[in-house]
Design a protein around this motif. Structure first.
Motif, PDB file in Angstrom:
ATOM      1  N   LYS A  32       0.836  -1.207   0.000  1.00 64.56           N
ATOM      2  CA  LYS A  32       0.000   0.000   0.000  1.00 64.56           C
ATOM      3  C   LYS A  32       0.870   1.256   0.000  1.00 64.56           C
ATOM      4  N   ILE A  33       1.909   1.284   0.836  1.00 66.10           N
ATOM      5  CA  ILE A  33       2.797   2.450   0.894  1.00 66.10           C
ATOM      6  C   ILE A  33       3.514   2.643  -0.436  1.00 66.10           C
ATOM      7  N   LEU A  34       4.061   1.582  -1.005  1.00 65.84           N
ATOM      8  CA  LEU A  34       4.770   1.701  -2.278  1.00 65.84           C
ATOM      9  C   LEU A  34       3.819   2.109  -3.406  1.00 65.84           C
ATOM     10  N   LYS A  62      -4.881   3.210  -5.131  1.00 65.37           N
ATOM     11  CA  LYS A  62      -6.273   3.703  -5.102  1.00 65.37           C
ATOM     12  C   LYS A  62      -6.494   4.725  -3.984  1.00 65.37           C
ATOM     13  N   ASP A  63      -5.434   5.436  -3.627  1.00 65.09           N
ATOM     14  CA  ASP A  63      -5.502   6.492  -2.637  1.00 65.09           C
ATOM     15  C   ASP A  63      -5.238   7.827  -3.329  1.00 65.09           C
ATOM     16  N   THR A  64      -5.634   8.904  -2.658  1.00 63.69           N
ATOM     17  CA  THR A  64      -5.495  10.235  -3.234  1.00 63.69           C
ATOM     18  C   THR A  64      -4.229  10.912  -2.726  1.00 63.69           C
ATOM     19  N   MET A  94       2.576   8.678   3.096  1.00 62.95           N
ATOM     20  CA  MET A  94       1.797   7.732   3.882  1.00 62.95           C
ATOM     21  C   MET A  94       0.300   7.851   3.582  1.00 62.95           C
ATOM     22  N   PRO A  95      -0.293   6.782   3.054  1.00 60.46           N
ATOM     23  CA  PRO A  95      -1.754   6.775   2.885  1.00 60.46           C
ATOM     24  C   PRO A  95      -2.418   6.523   4.220  1.00 60.46           C
TER      25      PRO A  95
END
Length: 186
Positions: A115-117, A143-145, A184-185
């Motif tokens: 997720k971080i990468l 899939k994060d902004t 960081m998401p």
């Protein structure tokens, strides 16, 4: 538990540490904010983003993380148009201190690491060179902004700002921009 540590530390970091604003995509470098050693653009264009990062020792922790998350194959795709915001080794070291995790703990947590990468990568119809990075929100591979501020910084979902310290390192399947913090998401 580890993820909530990241959120807590990220929030604390925003409260404690103010980052200097930059007026463009390539801020002036201070003694602490040293860009990675120069790379030869002619040979880089023949290598994909993974190979390009591998050619610079200041990305050794990033490459180790990409391998640990089993993302090297996907990021080597010749048909992709990646924009990679690549944290330096110093940025990874700082992130580990902020989260209280060891490198081994982070790399062993494959879902969190992935997720971080993924939060550092954009895949679109074309790679985003510095001239294409405009203020606003962009969707990352995770899939994060991710927000690009009017001052040319990146703001992650934790509200932390990150400077882009080197831009437009071209690769055969995208472009790399060097950043001074790990994004960081939530």
């Amino acid at each position: 538990m580890k993820f909530s540590k990241i959120a807590t530390i990220g929030t604390l970091a925003v409260s404690i540490a103010g980052l200097s604003a930059c007026n463009n995509m390539m801020p002036t470098k201070s003694a602490q904010m040293k860009a990675p050693m120069p790379m030869h653009s002619q040979s880089m264009k023949k290598m994909n983003v993974v190979q390009t990062a591998q050619s610079n020792s200041d990305f050794s922790l990033l490459i180790e993380a990409v391998v640990a998350a089993d993302l090297a194959g996907a990021l080597s795709s010749p048909n992709a148009h990646y924009t990679v915001f690549a944290p330096t080794n110093a940025a990874f070291t700082q992130a580990l201190k902020e989260t209280g995790m060891t490198k081994e703990q982070l790399f062993a947590n494959k879902p969190l690491l992935t997720k971080i990468l993924g939060y550092h990568v954009i895949n679109g119809n074309m790679a985003m060179y510095a001239k294409d990075v405009k203020p606003g929100n962009v969707m990352t591979v995770s899939k994060d902004t991710l927000m690009v501020t009017p001052k040319g910084q990146l703001m992650d979902e934790m509200g932390r700002t990150t400077n882009i310290i080197k831009t437009d390192i071209a690769a055969s399947n995208g472009v790399i921009h060097v950043v001074d913090h790990v994004l960081m998401p939530k």
